[in-house]
Design an enzyme around this catalytic site. Structure first.
Site, PDB file in Angstrom:
ATOM      1  N   LYS A 112       0.851  -1.206   0.000  1.00 37.70           N
ATOM      2  CA  LYS A 112       0.000   0.000   0.000  1.00 37.70           C
ATOM      3  C   LYS A 112       0.876   1.242   0.000  1.00 37.70           C
ATOM      4  CE  LYS A 112      -1.799   1.509   4.040  1.00 37.70           C
ATOM      5  NZ  LYS A 112      -1.522   2.897   4.420  1.00 37.70           N
ATOM      6  N   ASN A 113       1.845   1.308   0.930  1.00 36.37           N
ATOM      7  CA  ASN A 113       2.597   2.548   1.117  1.00 36.37           C
ATOM      8  C   ASN A 113       3.609   2.812   0.021  1.00 36.37           C
ATOM      9  OD1 ASN A 113       1.025   2.965   3.317  1.00 36.37           O
ATOM     10  ND2 ASN A 113       2.576   2.347   4.817  1.00 36.37           N
ATOM     11  N   CYS A 139      -5.479  12.163  12.928  1.00 39.13           N
ATOM     12  CA  CYS A 139      -5.985  10.834  12.586  1.00 39.13           C
ATOM     13  C   CYS A 139      -6.385  10.199  13.914  1.00 39.13           C
ATOM     14  CB  CYS A 139      -4.913  10.015  11.877  1.00 39.13           C
ATOM     15  SG  CYS A 139      -3.619   9.477  12.983  1.00 39.13           S
ATOM     16  N   ARG A 182      -1.095  14.800  12.839  1.00 39.60           N
ATOM     17  CA  ARG A 182      -0.150  14.256  11.865  1.00 39.60           C
ATOM     18  C   ARG A 182       0.451  15.451  11.112  1.00 39.60           C
ATOM     19  NH1 ARG A 182      -1.308   8.994  10.346  1.00 39.60           N
ATOM     20  NH2 ARG A 182       0.631   9.037   9.173  1.00 39.60           N
ATOM     21  N   ASP A 213       4.053   0.283  12.296  1.00 37.63           N
ATOM     22  CA  ASP A 213       2.832  -0.284  11.709  1.00 37.63           C
ATOM     23  C   ASP A 213       2.603  -1.737  12.116  1.00 37.63           C
ATOM     24  OD1 ASP A 213       3.047   1.466   8.508  1.00 37.63           O
ATOM     25  OD2 ASP A 213       2.547   2.101  10.534  1.00 37.63           O
ATOM     26  N   ARG A 251      -8.856  -0.312   4.109  1.00 45.64           N
ATOM     27  CA  ARG A 251      -7.926   0.698   3.578  1.00 45.64           C
ATOM     28  C   ARG A 251      -6.596   0.051   3.210  1.00 45.64           C
ATOM     29  NH1 ARG A 251      -7.208   6.083   6.979  1.00 45.64           N
ATOM     30  NH2 ARG A 251      -5.794   6.304   5.233  1.00 45.64           N
TER      31      ARG A 251
END
Ligand code: EPZ
Length: 423
Positions: A22-23, A116, A121, A307, A399
Site C-alpha cells: 500500500k505505502n 488521525c 499528523r 505499523d 484501507r
C-alpha cells in the site's frame, strides 16, 4: 458499515500470498504527475486508499483505470492543481501530490491533513522542504497554498526521519535546477522503491537505500511501467497470525513477500518461540509451543515498524510473561489497547509505553476498529480468542489489507463479513 464475525480457536495453516505494498503504491501514484503520459503500475493492491488516491489524481485531470492488479495512469490531462479537504481528510498520503505538482506545474493548493485516530499528523517537514527548494508557501483556511517558478537544488537536513517528507521532497528535487542533498532521509523500502521508479523515469539519484540522497535535477522525465514491491506490513501481520493462532506442528507459508524488508520482525518472532523458515521470497512460520514475552521498541527502518506495534501487542497479550512495548514514532498510537482489554488482555499504558501481562486466554467480545493497524490487531486477537469476536467498522481494515477475510478463511479461520447495520 461492515463488521467481521470471527469464531476463534480455529488452528490456522496453509499458504497466503502477499499483495503489493500500500505505502509504496501511494508514493508511486503521485509521482506520475511529474511526467505526462501513460504508466502501468503492476502488482498494486486493491484497497480503499489506492481508490482514494486514484480519485484524487482523476480530480486533477489524470485518467486512472484498473485491470485486476495493474493500475493504468495517464497524467497527460492534468489541468487542476488542488488536493481538496475531502480527499486529504480520508487519507493523509494525499499530501504527496504537493512536491510533484510544484515541480511540474509550479503551483499547488493542498489541504492540511488534520489529525488521525491517534493524534496530530503534522506536515511541517514537507512544507519546510518545499520552502528550502524555493517555493513560496502560505497556509490559508486549512490549505497549503504554494507557488514556485522552478525549484532550485538545496541541502535539506530532516531533524527527524520522515517517510512522507522524504518522498515529497525527492519528487520535488528531481526536476529542480541543480543538486539537492537530503540528509537523514527515510530508508523504508517504500522510499527506496519510489527512488528506483523515479530513476527509471530518468531522474538522477545517488545514495538510494541510504539516509543521504543526492539528487541532480534534470529538465524532464518520461513515463515508465513499474512493479510494486510486496507489502511488508501485510506479510508481518500474517506471520503474527501464524504465531498467535497457528496450528501446532503445522506452518503458515507467507509467499510473494520480501523477507529482507521484514527487518527485525522475523528475529523477534523467533525470540517469541516461533520457528521460521526464511526463503528468497517466502517465510514459513510454525507457532511456538508457548509464546514467550518479547520487548519491542518501534523504530525507523530497519527497526521494528510502528505499523506492526498493534499486531505485536495482540501476540504478547497471550505470552507466558510480561513484555514492554515502546512506541517511539507515534507516542499515542494505542487506540487498540482498550479494545484488546475488552477481549481480556491485561495491558497497562503509561505515556508511550505499554506493559503487557500475558493472560492464559482471550475471550471473544464486540470490539471497535479505530484505525487500520488497530483493526488488524483486533482480528488477530479474535482469531486466538475463545468464542465469538465481532470487529466493527472494518472499513478501516479495507484501507490497507486486500481481501483479508478471504486470505484468513483460506488458512482455516472462521471469519465472515456482515454488511449493513449501525455497527
Ligand atoms: C508513513 O506515514 C506511512 N504511511 C505510515 O503507515 C507509517 O506509520 C509511517 O510512515 C511511519 O513509518 C504511508 O506511507 C502512506 P512519517 P508518514 O512522516 O509518512 C513526524 C499505515 O498504517 N512528522 O514517517 O505520514 C510524524 O508525526 C500508515 O500504513 C513530523 O513531525 O509518517 C511521526 O511522528 C500509518 N512532521 C514521524 O515524523 C512531518 O512533516 C514519522 O512520520 C512529517 C512527519
Amino acid at each position: 458499515m461492515d463488521k467481521f464475525v470471527i469464531r476463534g480457536g480455529k488452528p490456522l495453516s496453509g499458504t497466503v500470498r502477499v499483495s503489493g505494498a500500500k505505502n509504496a503504491t501511494l508514493a508511486l501514484m503521485p509521482a506520475t504527475i511529474l511526467a505526462p503520459g501513460s504508466y502501468t503500475l503492476h502488482n498494486t493492491p486493491i484497497l480503499r486508499d489506492v481508490t482514494t488516491m486514484s480519485r484524487l489524481l482523476e480530480s486533477m485531470g489524470s485518467a486512472v483505470s484498473r485491470e485486476r492488479h495493474d493500475l493504468r495512469i495517464n497524467s497527460a490531462g492534468i489541468s487542476r492543481f488542488e488536493a481538496p479537504y475531502e480527499h486529504v481528510k480520508k487519507m493523509r498520503a494525499s499530501v504527496y501530490v504537493l512536491g510533484p505538482l510544484l515541480a511540474r506545474y509550479g503551483q499547488a493548493r493542498v489541504s492540511l491533513p488534520g489529525g488521525c485516530a491517534w493524534g496530530p499528523r503534522p506536515v511541517n517537514l514537507h512544507i519546510d522542504g518545499m520552502r528550502k527548494l524555493g517555493a513560496a508557501i502560505d497556509l490559508e483556511a486549512g490549505y497549503i497554498v504554494a507557488t514556485v517558478k522552478k525549484f532550485k537544488g538545496a541541502r535539506i537536513l530532516f531533524d527527524i526521519s520522515s517517510v512522507g517528507a522524504t518522498g515529497n521532497v525527492m519528487m520535488a528535487a528531481v526536476l529542480a535546477k541543480g543538486t539537492t542533498v537530503i540528509e537523514n532521509a527515510a530508508m523504508e523500502p517504500e522510499i527506496t522503491s519510489l527512488a528506483e521508479f523515479l530513476t527509471n523515469m530518468g531522474a538522477q539519484i545517488d545514495g538510494i537505500g541510504s539516509s543521504t540522497l543526492e539528487i541532480e535535477g534534470v529538465d524532464e522525465l518520461h513515463p515508465v511501467d513499474f512493479t510494486t514491491i510486496p507489502d511488508r506490513i501485510e506479510a508481518g501481520t500474517f506471520l503474527i497470525a501464524g504465531a498467535v493462532a497457528g496450528k501446532q506442528g503445522a506452518k503458515i507459508r507467507v509467499e510473494e513477500c520480501n523477507p529482507r524488508h521484514l527487518g527485525v520482525v522475523t528475529s523477534k518472532l523467533e525470540d517469541a518461540g516461533a520457528k521460521l523458515e526464511i526463503g528468497p521470497d517466502f517465510v514459513a512460520i510454525e507457532p511456538p509451543d508457548e509464546i514467550r514475552p518479547v520487548n519491542v521498541t518501534t523504530a525507523i527502518y530497519s527497526g521494528f515498524p510502528t505499523d506492526m506495534q498493534a499486531q505485536w501487542i495482540a501476540l504478547m497479550s497471550l505470552a507466558a510473561g510480561t513484555s514492554i512495548i515502546t512506541e517511539s514514532i507515534y507516542f499515542d498510537r494505542f487506540t487498540h489497547v482498550p479494545e484488546l482489554s475488552r477481549l481480556g488482555a491485561n495491558i497497562a499504558l503509561k505515556k508511550n509505553v505499554a506493559t503487557v501481562i500475558g493472560v492464559k486466554e482471550l475471550v471473544g467480545a464486540k470490539v471497535m476498529s479505530t484505525d487500520l493497524r488497530a483493526s488488524a490487531s483486533l482480528i488477530l486477537a479474535g482469531l486466538a480468542a475463545r468464542g465469538t469476536t465481532e470487529v466493527l467498522r472494518v472499513y478501516h481494515i479495507d484501507r490497507g489489507y486486500e481481501s483479508i477475510e478471504k486470505k484468513l478463511r483460506d488458512l482455516g479461520a472462521d471469519i465472515t463479513r456482515r454488511s449493513g447495520g449501525e455497527f
